[in-house]
Design an enzyme around this catalytic site. Structure first.
Site, mmCIF file in Angstrom:
data_model
loop_
_atom_site.group_PDB
_atom_site.id
_atom_site.type_symbol
_atom_site.label_atom_id
_atom_site.label_comp_id
_atom_site.label_asym_id
_atom_site.label_seq_id
_atom_site.Cartn_x
_atom_site.Cartn_y
_atom_site.Cartn_z
ATOM 1 N N GLU A 53 0.841 -1.210 0.000
ATOM 2 C CA GLU A 53 0.000 0.000 0.000
ATOM 3 C C GLU A 53 0.876 1.260 0.000
ATOM 4 O OE1 GLU A 53 -3.721 1.796 2.682
ATOM 5 O OE2 GLU A 53 -2.602 0.043 3.373
ATOM 6 N N LYS A 92 -9.266 3.053 -2.890
ATOM 7 C CA LYS A 92 -9.617 2.340 -1.657
ATOM 8 C C LYS A 92 -11.013 2.719 -1.179
ATOM 9 C CE LYS A 92 -7.480 1.352 2.881
ATOM 10 N NZ LYS A 92 -6.304 1.664 3.725
ATOM 11 N N CYS A 116 -5.852 -3.215 1.555
ATOM 12 C CA CYS A 116 -5.783 -3.366 3.009
ATOM 13 C C CYS A 116 -7.152 -3.432 3.676
ATOM 14 C CB CYS A 116 -4.940 -2.229 3.599
ATOM 15 S SG CYS A 116 -4.327 -2.566 5.278
#
Length: 538
Positions: free
Chosen positions: A43, A113, A149
């Site tokens: 990330e 994200k 994530c």
């Protein structure tokens, strides 16, 4: 046709955009040599993670974007290779945590994200807007999806990727370490990703960033939840898996499961190494006392940096026991570090003489104890100023919790190595380190702990036994249990009242403590934000 995916578990440095891009390029070069089709990096791999308030600076986004395009052009030398690169992105007035797929000299697609963590050490809502679209791309006839994530800690984003046709989910991560984290990751990934019929490539960042340690420990799971491969704990690593259309395979063996003490110790070593090296310090200084906390800190520092970059200073007072000097000399001989003894007696005498009239008729108390600690802190900071080495403090979490430490004394320094290590865990880590090679003299571990600031002083003169203190601290501070609930488990009411009261009273000290390594799910600092000024009593 089989698909080869490389997992590049790299150690990025926040803000070193060119250096991080070079690491990604080198990983891509290695993957190309192995005939890989996809490379997954962690990330925000080009920016480093977490960039915190750098994300409030427009120039940071511009430079990240420039470096991303330069990297895409460089990667054109590996035709057909798809490289996942994490970066911050701007779209209109919104800012995103993004991953772009770089292939054949261009950006093929970008994923934004969805789930922005805003608890514990995370505050991504402060910086980013949430994406709401799937990103699935084709490589050799396989549909490959991307999450980032936190997206996989909930079922929605993986389900969206699955609905868009993904067979494999690639997940760049910046997941920090705490004890028990890896088992938690595996459980959550199996529940939210594998149970939806997706195989998973989980690529986690490795490295120390201020108080956080990212442990790597990347892994690949098949859709049945079986582990295909694991990467190293707390070290850069590179893994390669092959997808046959139904499942992954790997010729890399699984890394053995370590003890908790081994995991924690390696995290502390990595945290020290990266804090010192990434910030450009030539070495470290620490005060050696003959006690278990400074002994553990010294061992960690030597393992992290090498003995040649570590200097230990023993500063005896009138109350320092002979065995403390003997054991300290023994330990530094075993480790081969530079060692000096500087008596604080002349300074202590001078302070007492200076304050004699002011304190006339008043009893000796903790004031005189704290003066000794502050003399030592001043000496270490003077040496730090003169030689450029950073001072490592040696206080543990139990002491920090109840204020058994001195502001501008033993708290003076630049990096608190064991500030999140409970005293009972300190002993376990010492035994673990000695199982590798016996660098800590046994007597340091077995003798009763003492600050040695007054005659015949013992820690337990002022505090409950550490087994009791640590258990109460864990339940109250880490688990948010009430005093009544803790007492109901069998602890004496007076012990619970004393520990919880001291935790509240000493918040003002902890706010002034140096940054230190986090290894529990709730450490003092970013995880713990209690007001200093408060009348609330639960």
């Amino acid at each position: 046709m089989n698909l080869k995916i490389a997992v590049a578990q790299i150690n990025s440095l926040v803000g070193d955009l060119a250096g991080n891009a070079e690491k990604i390029f080198q990983a891509a070069s290695r993957a190309s040599t192995d005939s890989s089709d996809i490379v997954v990096t962690p990330e925000l791999s080009i920016a480093g993670y977490p960039p915190e308030d750098l994300l409030l600076r427009p120039g940071f986004y511009r430079q990240c974007e420039q470096e991303l395009y330069k990297l895409a052009e460089r990667l054109a030398v590996f035709p057909g290779l798809h490289v996942l690169v994490g970066h911050p992105a701007v779209a209109g007035h919104d800012y995103f945590n993004a991953v772009s797929v770089l292939a054949n000299g261009a950006i093929k697609c970008t994923y934004l994200k969805h789930n922005l963590p805003n608890n514990m050490v995370f505050d991504e809502v402060r910086y980013f807007s949430a994406g709401n679209s799937a990103c699935v791309f084709d490589v050799k006839g396989t549909r490959v999806g991307i999450n980032i994530c936190e997206d996989t800690w909930f079922p929605d984003a993986p389900a969206m990727a699955k609905a868009a046709g993904a067979e494999i989910l690639l997940v760049p991560n910046g997941s920090p370490y705490h004890m028990g984290k890896q088992a938690q990751r595996l459980d959550v990934m199996r529940k939210n990703v594998c149970e939806q019929g997706l195989a998973l490539v989980y690529c986690n960042l490795v490295g120390g960033q201020d108080e956080l340690v990212f442990d790597g420990s990347s892994f690949v799971l098949n859709s049945d939840g079986a582990i295909v491969t694991t990467l190293l704990h707390c070290a850069e690593d590179f893994g390669l898996v092959e997808w046959n259309g139904k499942a992954f395979s790997s010729n890399k063996s699984l890394n053995p499961v370590q003890s908790q003490e081994a995991d924690v110790y390696q995290a502390l070593v990595l945290g020290v190494r990266d804090y010192v090296s990434k910030n450009g310090f030539p070495g470290v200084l620490l005060g050696l006392s003959g006690g278990v906390d400074s002994a553990l800190t010294l061992a960690i520092a030597c393992d992290a940096l090498g003995a040649e970059k570590v200097r230990a200073v023993m500063m005896p007072s009138p109350y320092t026991a002979d065995i403390s000097l003997t054991d300290s000399r023994d330990m530094v001989r075993r480790l081969g570090v530079r060692y000096d003894e500087i008596s604080i007696n002349p300074c202590f005498d001078a302070f007492n003489a200076t304050l004699a009239q002011e304190f006339s008729g008043l009893p000796v108390d903790t004031t005189e104890e704290n003066i000794q600690a502050r003399i030592r802190g001043t000496i270490l900071m003077a040496m730090s100023n003169k030689y450029g080495s950073i001072v490592l403090t040696t206080g543990n979490k139990s002491e920090m919790a109840v204020g058994y430490c001195t502001l501008y004394g033993d708290m003076a320094g630049g990096f608190a190595v064991i500030k999140d290590i409970a005293k009972t865990l300190v002993y376990k880590l010492c035994h673990y380190r000695n199982s590798l090679s016996e660098v800590i003299p046994e007597r340091i571990i077995t003798r009763p702990p003492s600050a040695e600031l007054r005659p015949d002083q013992k820690d337990q003169d002022s505090l409950p036994e550490y087994e009791i203190l640590d258990a109460i601290m864990r339940m109250y501070m880490e688990e948010n249990q009430s005093r009544e609930a803790i007492i109901a488990t069998g602890f004496a009411a007076e012990d619970v009242e004393k520990v919880t009261r001291l935790i509240k009273l000493n918040e003002y000290k902890r706010r002034q403590a140096p940054v230190g390594i986090r290894i529990t799910h709730r450490a003092f600092g970013r995880d713990w934000r209690h007001p200093i000024t408060s009348k609330f009593r639960d």
